[in-house]
Design a protein around this motif. Sequence first.
Motif, short mmCIF file in Angstrom:
data_model
loop_
_atom_site.label_atom_id
_atom_site.label_comp_id
_atom_site.label_asym_id
_atom_site.label_seq_id
_atom_site.Cartn_x
_atom_site.Cartn_y
_atom_site.Cartn_z
N MET A 1 27.75 62.49 13.51
CA MET A 1 27.88 61.09 13.96
C MET A 1 28.56 60.24 12.89
O MET A 1 29.51 59.51 13.15
N ALA A 2 28.07 60.41 11.63
CA ALA A 2 28.65 59.65 10.52
C ALA A 2 30.11 60.03 10.35
O ALA A 2 30.97 59.18 10.14
N GLN A 3 30.38 61.32 10.53
CA GLN A 3 31.76 61.77 10.36
C GLN A 3 32.63 61.23 11.49
O GLN A 3 33.78 60.82 11.27
N PHE A 4 32.07 61.23 12.67
CA PHE A 4 32.78 60.71 13.83
C PHE A 4 33.19 59.26 13.57
O PHE A 4 34.33 58.86 13.79
N TRP A 5 32.28 58.52 13.05
CA TRP A 5 32.51 57.11 12.77
C TRP A 5 33.57 56.95 11.68
O TRP A 5 34.44 56.10 11.75
N ARG A 6 33.51 57.82 10.65
CA ARG A 6 34.50 57.74 9.57
C ARG A 6 35.90 57.99 10.14
O ARG A 6 36.84 57.27 9.82
N GLU A 7 36.00 59.01 11.00
CA GLU A 7 37.30 59.28 11.60
C GLU A 7 37.77 58.12 12.45
O GLU A 7 38.95 57.78 12.46
N TYR A 8 36.82 57.53 13.16
CA TYR A 8 37.18 56.41 14.03
C TYR A 8 37.77 55.27 13.21
O TYR A 8 38.77 54.67 13.59
N ARG A 9 37.15 55.01 12.05
CA ARG A 9 37.59 53.85 11.27
C ARG A 9 38.96 54.05 10.63
O ARG A 9 39.57 53.10 10.16
N GLU A 10 39.44 55.31 10.60
CA GLU A 10 40.77 55.55 10.04
C GLU A 10 41.85 54.85 10.85
O GLU A 10 42.91 54.51 10.34
N ASN A 11 41.60 54.67 12.14
CA ASN A 11 42.56 53.97 13.00
C ASN A 11 42.16 52.49 13.05
O ASN A 11 41.22 52.12 13.73
N TRP A 12 42.92 51.67 12.30
CA TRP A 12 42.47 50.28 12.19
C TRP A 12 42.63 49.51 13.51
O TRP A 12 41.85 48.61 13.81
N ILE A 13 43.61 49.90 14.34
CA ILE A 13 43.77 49.20 15.62
C ILE A 13 42.55 49.45 16.50
O ILE A 13 41.99 48.53 17.10
N ALA A 14 42.09 50.71 16.53
CA ALA A 14 40.92 51.04 17.34
C ALA A 14 39.68 50.34 16.81
O ALA A 14 38.82 49.90 17.58
N THR A 15 39.59 50.24 15.47
CA THR A 15 38.43 49.56 14.88
C THR A 15 38.44 48.09 15.27
O THR A 15 37.41 47.53 15.66
N LEU A 16 39.64 47.49 15.20
CA LEU A 16 39.76 46.08 15.61
C LEU A 16 39.37 45.92 17.07
O LEU A 16 38.62 45.00 17.44
N ALA A 17 39.85 46.85 17.92
CA ALA A 17 39.54 46.79 19.34
C ALA A 17 38.04 46.87 19.58
O ALA A 17 37.49 46.11 20.38
N LEU A 18 37.39 47.77 18.85
CA LEU A 18 35.95 47.91 19.00
C LEU A 18 35.25 46.61 18.59
O LEU A 18 34.33 46.14 19.26
N ALA A 19 35.74 46.01 17.48
CA ALA A 19 35.15 44.75 17.03
C ALA A 19 35.31 43.68 18.11
O ALA A 19 34.39 42.91 18.38
N VAL A 20 36.50 43.64 18.75
CA VAL A 20 36.74 42.66 19.80
C VAL A 20 35.77 42.87 20.96
O VAL A 20 35.17 41.92 21.47
N VAL A 21 35.60 44.14 21.36
CA VAL A 21 34.68 44.44 22.47
C VAL A 21 33.27 43.97 22.12
O VAL A 21 32.61 43.28 22.90
N VAL A 22 32.81 44.34 20.89
CA VAL A 22 31.46 43.96 20.48
C VAL A 22 31.31 42.44 20.47
O VAL A 22 30.33 41.89 20.99
N LEU A 23 32.33 41.76 19.92
CA LEU A 23 32.29 40.31 19.84
C LEU A 23 32.21 39.68 21.23
O LEU A 23 31.38 38.79 21.49
N ILE A 24 33.04 40.17 22.16
CA ILE A 24 33.05 39.59 23.51
C ILE A 24 31.72 39.83 24.20
O ILE A 24 31.15 38.93 24.82
N VAL A 25 31.21 41.07 24.08
CA VAL A 25 29.93 41.38 24.73
C VAL A 25 28.82 40.50 24.15
O VAL A 25 28.02 39.92 24.89
N ALA A 26 28.83 40.35 22.80
CA ALA A 26 27.80 39.52 22.17
C ALA A 26 27.91 38.08 22.64
O ALA A 26 26.91 37.45 23.00
N ALA A 27 29.15 37.55 22.69
CA ALA A 27 29.34 36.16 23.12
C ALA A 27 28.89 35.98 24.56
O ALA A 27 28.27 34.98 24.92
#
Lengths: 286, 324
Positions: A1-27
């Motif tokens: 899981m930790a490794q999966f997350w590390r790999e995910y964060r290598e792609n900064w566009i995808a990380t940004l997208a995830l942040a946007v999704v989390v932000l919108i859902v939270a809002a």
Amino acid sequence: MAQFWREYRENWIATLALAVVVLIVAAALAAPLITPQDPYDLANLNLRDARRPPGFVGSGGYVHWLGTDAQGRDLFSAILYGLRISLQMGVAAGAVAFGLGTSLGIMAANIGGKIEQGIMRLVDLQLSFPAILLALVLVAVLGQGRVPLIIALVTAQYAYFARTAYGAATAERQKDYIEAARATPLPGRSIVLRHLLPNCMPPLIVVGTVQIANAISLEATLSFLGLGLPPTEPSLGMLIANGFQYMMSGRTWISVYPGIALILLIVAINIVGDQLRDQFNPRLRR
Amino acid sequence: MLGYIIQRLIQSAFVMLAMSALVFLGVYAIGNPIDVLISPDATQDIREATIRHYGLDQPLWRQYLAFLGRLLQGDLGRSFVLNIPVLHLVLSRLPATLELALTSVLIGAFIGIPLGIYAGYRPESPVSKAIMAASVLGFSVPTFWVGLILILTFAVNLDWLPAGDRGPTVEVFGVGWSFLTWEGLRFMALPALNLSLFKLAMLIRLSRAGTREIMLSDTVKFARAAGLTDFTILRRHVLRLISIPLVTVFGLEFGSTLAFAVVTETIFSWPGVGKLIIDSITSLDRPVMVGYLILVAFLFVTINLVVDLTYAVLDPRLRRGRRV
């Protein structure tokens, strides 16, 4: 899981997208706490505030940062409440379609014979028929409301899950670990639930992510066409449709801001889905 | 080959039968068409006469058989609202939609395929990355939203193109067409562009994937060794090799373009069948809904059949009556 997350964060566009999704859902979840107005409470609406441009200070004494719509709703509040509805519909339809489609697909792969052929023939037939038409007709026939809308979205989407689950299950079934599990006295049911299903999950999660985005988009389209939820509780699609008629006269914000919220959400979910697909794909593994 | 064709024809007939039953049940069995037909304050006599006139007092299977019988004679019933035969109504709206769909598929092909080939030929160049990013957007952004932005940009802000309606048409064979005049083309530009975006994105992706694969193949290696320029290789070999799967998708997509036209036609008030179905849904005009769906289903089954038969011609393995 930790490794999966590390790999995910290598792609900064995808990380940004995830942040946007989390932000919108939270809002959207926190909408009642952070919006200045409950846009569905008609007592709050004042027609004198209608169609005001962004930055206008209305009769409520606060700034309408994104302007107001034709009913005098604060657009920022309406967008967050609309996002709540869009997300609810998308997630609910996605979850039901996931459950139904996965069950059908795995059932077809396990039982085989006539049932397999029947289910998959139906699924293929539906996949060749455009989802939007199917949803359109169902909503027209079943009437407006949350339940008909979810039924329409599920009917339009379960086939994708069934196809994916069927493909994954037929491939997994031939592997040795299933064969080994069959040699033990485990009942067939628990082989399917404990061993087959978890190993079919990765492609299903990818399809699920993309289908939630599709459900949101489809719901917005139906609402835009006036076939979604009742107009007292406008979802994003209906906000956009309501603003459409004022666009010609230069009051563009009524359509544009809800649209931007919708696009941000859909594109971000799709990018997250794309990244998951790449990470689950064994051929792209390093 | 003949056996295969007959087998596929019978299959298609069964699919059509199933579709007609589904559509009929779906639209007729749920809800009550009488409420739409008769005003609430009509007398009991008028109610009963109307019910009998439309055969609504018969059991459902009898209504379906009667419907099927009329269908086979090309009779799709009359519109409740407009009181015109449905077939006539749909056929009179069909040219506008066909014209729009065909134009948008052509735009998708003539812009999407070259862009996709370029993106596959130079996958690392910034231009290719921009093309791919645009295609992701084209896939995920809802059609209606793009339509709004097109209107906002080109009709409201720049005032270059009309925002809606069909504009002037030229009569050929008793049917009005837009593509024959400059003015008509101006009216068609935005809706056609809007409708083509999804296909554009898809064709870019497909032709890119195909090109990348073929560029690594022996065919291309030998062509390079023979001293052909890259442009000739792309035009002569790559384009030809990726065209087979593209033709299939193209055929299938044409059908779904007709379906997606529902959204585009509503935004741009383009008077085609898509607008007709939305109008008939809002006015609960059941015969029009059923007629439209039956025709679309027929179209889909026909396109699938043609694509399969084309495959059989292209791929000899399928000809020997293999079960599909």
